[in-house]
Structures are given as structure tokens and as C-alpha cells.
Scaffold this motif. Structure first.
Motif, PDB file in Angstrom:
ATOM      1  N   UNK A   1      41.256  -8.238  -7.561  1.00  0.00           N
ATOM      2  CA  UNK A   1      40.663  -9.536  -7.266  1.00  0.00           C
ATOM      3  C   UNK A   1      40.007 -10.142  -8.505  1.00  0.00           C
ATOM      4  N   UNK A   2      39.391  -9.314  -9.335  1.00  0.00           N
ATOM      5  CA  UNK A   2      38.853  -9.819 -10.597  1.00  0.00           C
ATOM      6  C   UNK A   2      39.973 -10.423 -11.448  1.00  0.00           C
ATOM      7  N   UNK A   3      41.120  -9.769 -11.451  1.00  0.00           N
ATOM      8  CA  UNK A   3      42.259 -10.306 -12.215  1.00  0.00           C
ATOM      9  C   UNK A   3      42.714 -11.648 -11.648  1.00  0.00           C
ATOM     10  N   UNK A   4      42.729 -11.760 -10.329  1.00  0.00           N
ATOM     11  CA  UNK A   4      43.128 -13.035  -9.733  1.00  0.00           C
ATOM     12  C   UNK A   4      42.118 -14.140 -10.056  1.00  0.00           C
ATOM     13  N   UNK A   5      40.834 -13.799 -10.041  1.00  0.00           N
ATOM     14  CA  UNK A   5      39.804 -14.789 -10.371  1.00  0.00           C
ATOM     15  C   UNK A   5      39.929 -15.225 -11.827  1.00  0.00           C
ATOM     16  N   UNK A   6      40.218 -14.285 -12.707  1.00  0.00           N
ATOM     17  CA  UNK A   6      40.427 -14.619 -14.118  1.00  0.00           C
ATOM     18  C   UNK A   6      41.638 -15.525 -14.280  1.00  0.00           C
ATOM     19  N   UNK A   7      42.697 -15.214 -13.562  1.00  0.00           N
ATOM     20  CA  UNK A   7      43.904 -16.036 -13.638  1.00  0.00           C
ATOM     21  C   UNK A   7      43.612 -17.463 -13.179  1.00  0.00           C
TER      22      UNK A   7
ATOM     23  N   UNK B   1      40.793 -19.012 -13.286  1.00  0.00           N
ATOM     24  CA  UNK B   1      39.895 -19.678 -14.226  1.00  0.00           C
ATOM     25  C   UNK B   1      40.564 -20.015 -15.556  1.00  0.00           C
ATOM     26  N   UNK B   2      41.581 -19.257 -15.932  1.00  0.00           N
ATOM     27  CA  UNK B   2      42.152 -19.424 -17.270  1.00  0.00           C
ATOM     28  C   UNK B   2      43.577 -19.941 -17.283  1.00  0.00           C
TER      29      UNK B   2
ATOM     30  N   UNK C   1      37.063 -27.294 -10.277  1.00  0.00           N
ATOM     31  CA  UNK C   1      37.298 -26.562  -9.031  1.00  0.00           C
ATOM     32  C   UNK C   1      38.414 -25.552  -9.275  1.00  0.00           C
ATOM     33  N   UNK C   2      38.160 -24.322  -8.924  1.00  0.00           N
ATOM     34  CA  UNK C   2      39.113 -23.249  -9.143  1.00  0.00           C
ATOM     35  C   UNK C   2      39.918 -22.997  -7.873  1.00  0.00           C
TER      36      UNK C   2
ATOM     37  N   UNK D   1      33.001 -22.493 -10.305  1.00  0.00           N
ATOM     38  CA  UNK D   1      32.795 -21.211 -10.974  1.00  0.00           C
ATOM     39  C   UNK D   1      31.593 -20.481 -10.380  1.00  0.00           C
ATOM     40  N   UNK D   2      30.544 -21.229 -10.007  1.00  0.00           N
ATOM     41  CA  UNK D   2      29.365 -20.611  -9.398  1.00  0.00           C
ATOM     42  C   UNK D   2      29.721 -19.966  -8.061  1.00  0.00           C
TER      43      UNK D   2
END
Length: 270
Positions: free
Chosen positions: A51-57, A59-60, A118-119, A128-129
Motif C-alpha cells: 500500500x505504501x508503494x501504491x501511495x507513492x505511485x 503521488x509521483x 488531489x491524489x 496528501x494530508x
């Protein structure tokens, strides 16, 4: 510091608390079943890494995340579980290292998101918050599963205010997931902070529908880590009572919740 920086600091600290629980485990211990049906400790940590990887994807690389949404749409019922199952096959030392690296990467990505962006996500888009708050919530919830498995304590901290906040904010979301119309009645939530005498408050003070009690128990409720009957919460008013039975602050299909303690029934895992 900005709100996002503060939330990312809490996100990092929450992950470090879980890291303290798993860092010294033997490889065999990672295969220990947790209260989440079908999930081992490796599944729990693997899911957080995934899930961290998906959130990074998100965002970036918004286009890359849109492609991932297309993949998810092909098998929405199993997409998340498959990611956790795949991660659980990674040797524990490697998985732990990847999770640590992924935590650092998502933290850097979220503080770099331009204000007002908006992500995209598997649920509604978020700031992001809000993404950082969601990562705090999920890390704490899965950390609680690991702590329960090991017979360890995950000491509650003021970071739970983030979990409680997303729990209150997702009241309507829980109803929609269950195909019900969200009530329009005001709701009052009053929670006792876990590490001080502070009272955390949401909603009008004169609302008839109310939830009061320890913040930790409220967070267990909205993350579906305990059955409502196992919690030291006072729930009054018909709408508050109904919501307490379906409360859910995580994305995805309606969770099945947890059976009351002492029951032999199986439990959901989200």
C-alpha cells in the motif's frame, strides 16, 4: 512545519512502533497466523509495504497509478489480497528491508505533493494530508493485529487522534458501502485521549446521537479490530447505534468485522 509534515512524522513514528515488534522475529515467526483470517504476520507487513508503494505511485506518477486502477478493476474483489499474498512470499528479512525503504519513499513523496493536489486512490481522491492520515490508520490497525498475535502491547499514543478523525469523517462512507442512506442527524463523538486527560471532540455538544469512551476503543471500532460488544464505548441514539455496527474507515468492500472475543468464528482482515 506544515500539516502534511506533521502527519508524515506521525506516519513514520507509527510504522516504527510496528517495526519494533517485528524486527527481532525469527523467520518462522512471520508465518504465524494473525486474527485476520488467512493472513500471517508476513501478510500484514506485506500489505503495508504494497500500500505504501501504491501511495507513492499515486503521488509521483498519476498516469502509472491510473494504469494500476485499470488492473484493479479487472479483479476488484481480490486485487488487494493478491498483493498481500505475493508480498508474504518474500523472505522476511528482504520484506522488512523493502517495507522500511517503502516507508521512507512514501514519506518523501507525500511532503513533496504540491498544495491543493488531489491524489487518485482506490476510493475517492484525497489530499496528501488525507493520504498520510490513511497510512497512519492502516499501519496502526495492522500493527494491532501483529501485537495481538504476539501477545504484545502496541502502546496507544496521541497519534490515535488521526485514526479517530478519519473514523468520524467516514461515517457516511460506511452507510454507502452497505447500500444505506446516511443519516442527516448530528453526531457527537467524545473520546478520552490515551496519554493525557484531554478530550477529543467532534460534532455538536447537544447532539442526541453520541459515542463516548476511550479513543483507543473507538479506533478499534472504526478499523473493525474488535467487535462492538468488546469495547468500552457508550453509544446512544438510534443512528449512532446503527453506525457502530457498520463503522468502517478503510477503503474497499464492506468489512466483515471481528467476532466477539472468545468466539470461535472467523474474522475479517482489512
Amino acid at each position: 512545519m506544515s500539516v502534511v509534515h506533521d502527519l508524515v512524522a506521525d506516519m513514520t513514528a507509527e510504522a516504527a512502533s510496528l517495526d519494533d515488534l517485528v524486527a527481532g522475529l525469527d523467520s518462522a515467526d512471520w508465518a504465524t497466523p494473525t486474527p485476520a483470517e488467512g493472513w500471517t504476520i508476513a501478510h500484514q507487513v506485506g500489505h503495508l509495504w504494497w500500500t505504501d508503494r501504491m501511495a507513492t505511485l499515486s503521488a509521483t506518477d498519476p498516469r502509472g497509478f491510473d494504469d494500476m486502477l485499470g488492473v484493479a478493476a479487472n479483479d476488484p474483489a481480490n486485487f488487494v489480497d493478491d498483493g498481500a499474498a505475493e508480498a508474504a512470499q518474500i523472505p522476511p528479512a528482504d520484506l522488512l528491508a523493502r517495507w522500511r525503504e517503502g516507508r521512507a519513499t512514501v514519506a518523501e513523496a507525500l511532503v513533496s505533493v504540491p498544495e491543493g493536489t488531489r491524489l487518485a486512490w482506490f476510493g475517492p481522491p484525497m489530499s496528501a494530508a488525507s493520504m498520510a492520515t490513511a497510512r497512519i490508520m492502516e499501519t496502526w490497525a495492522h500493527g494491532l493485529d501483529v501485537a495481538d498475535t504476539l501477545g504484545a502491547e502496541l502502546p496507544p499514543t496521541s497519534r490515535l487522534r488521526n485514526v479517530a478523525h478519519i473514523g468520524v469523517r467516514t461515517r457516511d462512507f460506511a452507510y454507502i458501502l452497505h447500500g444505506r442512506t446516511p443519516p442527516t442527524t448530528p453526531l457527537r463523538v467524545e473520546l478520552t485521549a490515551p496519554d493525557s486527560d484531554d478530550i477529543w471532540e467532534w460534532g455538536p455538544a447537544d447532539a442526541d446521537n453520541r459515542v463516548t469512551g476511550p479513543a483507543e476503543d473507538f479506533c478499534r471500532l472504526v478499523t473493525q479490530r474488535r467487535a462492538p460488544d468488546d469495547l468500552d464505548l457508550v453509544v446512544t441514539g438510534p443512528d449512532a447505534i446503527e453506525w457502530s455496527q457498520i463503522a468502517q474507515c478503510f477503503a474497499g468492500a464492506p468489512g466483515t468485522g471481528r467476532a466477539p472475543r472468545g468466539s470461535t468464528s472467523t474474522a475479517g482482515h482489512r
